[in-house]
Design an enzyme around this catalytic site. Structure first.
Site, PDB file in Angstrom:
ATOM      1  N   LYS A  78       0.803  -1.220   0.000  1.00  0.00           N
ATOM      2  CA  LYS A  78       0.000   0.000   0.000  1.00  0.00           C
ATOM      3  C   LYS A  78       0.841   1.278   0.000  1.00  0.00           C
ATOM      4  CE  LYS A  78      -4.007  -1.840  -0.156  1.00  0.00           C
ATOM      5  NZ  LYS A  78      -5.059  -1.462  -1.116  1.00  0.00           N
TER       6      LYS A  78
HETATM    7  C1  LIG Z   1      -2.511  -7.038   4.027  1.00  0.00           C
HETATM    8  C2  LIG Z   1      -3.126  -6.777   2.694  1.00  0.00           C
HETATM    9  N1  LIG Z   1      -3.127  -7.697   1.772  1.00  0.00           N
HETATM   10  C3  LIG Z   1      -3.680  -7.511   0.547  1.00  0.00           C
HETATM   11  C4  LIG Z   1      -4.303  -6.383   0.218  1.00  0.00           C
HETATM   12  C5  LIG Z   1      -4.999  -6.269  -1.127  1.00  0.00           C
HETATM   13  O1  LIG Z   1      -4.544  -5.315  -1.948  1.00  0.00           O
HETATM   14  P1  LIG Z   1      -5.564  -4.564  -2.898  1.00  0.00           P
HETATM   15  O2  LIG Z   1      -6.331  -3.630  -2.056  1.00  0.00           O
HETATM   16  O3  LIG Z   1      -4.683  -3.883  -3.875  1.00  0.00           O
HETATM   17  O4  LIG Z   1      -6.459  -5.574  -3.539  1.00  0.00           O
HETATM   18  C6  LIG Z   1      -4.365  -5.420   1.181  1.00  0.00           C
HETATM   19  C7  LIG Z   1      -5.115  -4.250   0.889  1.00  0.00           C
HETATM   20  O5  LIG Z   1      -5.414  -3.486   1.776  1.00  0.00           O
HETATM   21  C8  LIG Z   1      -3.726  -5.612   2.432  1.00  0.00           C
HETATM   22  O6  LIG Z   1      -3.735  -4.688   3.392  1.00  0.00           O
END
Ligand SMILES: Cc1ncc(COP(=O)(O)O)c(C=O)c1O
Length: 493
Positions: A78
């Protein structure tokens, strides 16, 4: 507000760097004097490495390759979208100097935004669901953000939900909500940086990309880029049980950051070729395995993605190039799934797979403790409490008067539990002189001495504080939840 084109690279001067082409090579930070010094932390975001995970992949033909997004300066994938959403907002004129950034986040986006805001002088207010670990909340506060905690198990529309609360805060003057679930700068960032990096790092040989889906920005951006370069590349979605993405009944789950109960505008579901639905247990036990076998301290959603990647890899040839994205580090979960007690309390500690039996737990209990601390109906509450304290136990069976170690299961009339007795004593001080027969509770559940431990596990995990162990209709001991936790923890490698 000015209309902007989020695909216009010139907006993202700090996100990807003006001259930098991630497909050509990693970003190089050379200052005017030719020194390799990054102007600030923002210039170190992205360009995360790939690593082979041989040990985890030992039972599948190809070797899985991990993209280590926890190596971003803020510790997660992020970081990439935090600065990108801020730059897009500045370009659109909706975020002005001295403004306040408000966002509903499971924590990682908060950190990414907080780092960029620290560099650019913005105030941050983050709204989180209460399932988010205290570790993550303290981390966002460490970056100077204000954090508002809201109940998890309410509908998105509920005024108490973290979506609604953030809407209210974002309505304040000079406040801006990046809104990662609707902000197209989110998937665009991955189109411009993560996708090209993966193509370069795999020398264009990537066959499949696996990731969890939260806002869907990662999957959509990377998927679009890779399919643009190689149409038959497979995008594999890893989804927690209880999320609607893979078509499951919506219900709460413990893995953080992925899965959803609504369709964000940042997610293009058509980009995913195949979904794997993963239980909390498989996510967390896989994440623990990655840490113990590969030395990569990974978060729960990383476990979800690797579990799905392993399932997919079973069907793939040895030379397949399968990359799985690990979004964040385990550091944010030390008091959660990386804690044995927490895992056991949530019924997810690796069971013994039928290898261990009740007798093993009885054998592991301290010898100085009598096998069967018990009391009789004619004894007083005060005497019973004295017994509990003498042997340091919190509950015990009530045997028929005059019966001791020679008791048969038919002689077990009931049980007493410390917390219930203390409750009774608080309500009525005279209870101390009352006979146990008048205050006792129903007997504790019973389990056979040779019963597989896994069978007893469920009963204790479901709420009973202890079970009476019988051998051939004769009570021979008591196993409490604490006994089981200590034993199981002692079994973990
Ligand atoms: C720990 C974690 N894994 C995966 C994701 C997934 O990413 P995306 O929001 O780009 O789908 C997030 C998103 O907040 C996350 O915090």
């Amino acid at each position: 507000m000015r209309e902007i084109d989020v695909t216009d690279r010139s907006i993202y001067t700090r996100t990807i760097g003006i001259e930098h082409d991630p497909e050509a090579g990693p970003r190089r930070n050379i200052d005017a004097k030719g020194r390799e010094i990054a102007p600030d932390l923002l210039a170190l975001m992205g360009d995360t490495p790939l690593v082979a995970m041989e040990r985890i992949s030992k039972d599948v033909p190809p070797t899985l390759i991990a993209k280590l997004e926890m190596l971003n300066p803020g510790g997660s994938v992020k970081d990439r979208i935090g600065i990108a959403m801020i730059e897009a907002a500045e370009a659109a004129g909706v975020l002005k100097p001295g403004g306040t950034i408000v966002e509903p986040t499971s924590g990682n986006t908060g950190v990414g935004l907080a780092i960029a805001a620290a560099r650019k002088g913005y105030r941050c207010q983050f709204v989180v669901p209460d399932k988010v670990s205290q570790d993550k909340i303290s981390l966002m506060r460490a970056y100077g953000a204000e954090v508002v905690v809201c109940p998890t198990a309410v509908d998105p529309e509920d005024p108490r939900s973290y979506y609604s609360v953030s809407d209210r805060l974002a309505a304040e003057p000079n406040a801006f909500k990046p809104n990662q679930y609707f902000n197209q700068a989110n998937p665009q960032t991955h189109m411009m940086s993560t996708g090209p990096e993966l193509w370069r790092q795999t020398n264009g040989l990537i066959d499949a990309f696996v990731c969890g889906v939260g806002t869907g920005g990662t999957a959509t951006g990377i998927g679009r880029y890779l399919k643009g370069r190689k149409p038959d590349v497979q995008i594999i979605g890893a989804d927690p049980e209880g999320s609607l993405y893979s078509g499951d009944e919506i219900h709460p789950y413990l893995v953080e950051g992925i899965g959803e109960d609504f369709w964000p505008e940042t997610f293009d579901p058509a980009i995913v070729d195949h979904w794997y639905r993963v239980s909390d247990r498989d996510s967390f036990t896989t994440a623990r395995r990655i840490t113990r076998e590969e030395g990569i301290l990974v978060g729960g959603s990383g476990g979800t993605a690797v579990w799905a990647a392993l399932e997919y890899a079973r069907t793939q040839p040895e030379d397949a190039t399968i990359v799985v994205l690990l979004p964040d580090s385990g550091r944010g979960y030390l008091s959660k799934f990386l804690d044995d007690k927490w895992m056991a309390e949530h019924g997810m500690l690796e069971r013994t797979g039928g290898r261990k039996h009740v007798t093993d737990v009885l054998g592991s209990k301290p010898e100085e403790l009598p096998a069967l601390v018990h009391v009789h109906p004619n004894e007083t509450v005060a005497q019973a409490i004295a017994l509990l304290q003498e042997f340091g136990v919190s509950q015990m069976p009530v045997f028929r008067d005059g019966v001791h170690e020679d008791a048969m299961i038919g002689d077990v009339l009931g049980s007493i539990r410390e917390n219930a007795l203390l409750d009774a004593a608080l309500k009525d001080a005279d209870v101390m002189q009352k006979p146990i027969g008048e205050v006792m509770q129903p007997p504790l559940p019973v389990a056979g001495v040779n019963e597989p431990l896994d069978d007893v596990f469920a009963g204790l995990a479901a709420g009973s504080p202890a079970v009476v162990i019988v051998d051939d209709e004769r009570p021979v001991g008591v196993v409490t939840r604490a006994d089981l936790l200590t034993f199981l923890a002692s079994q973990q490698g």
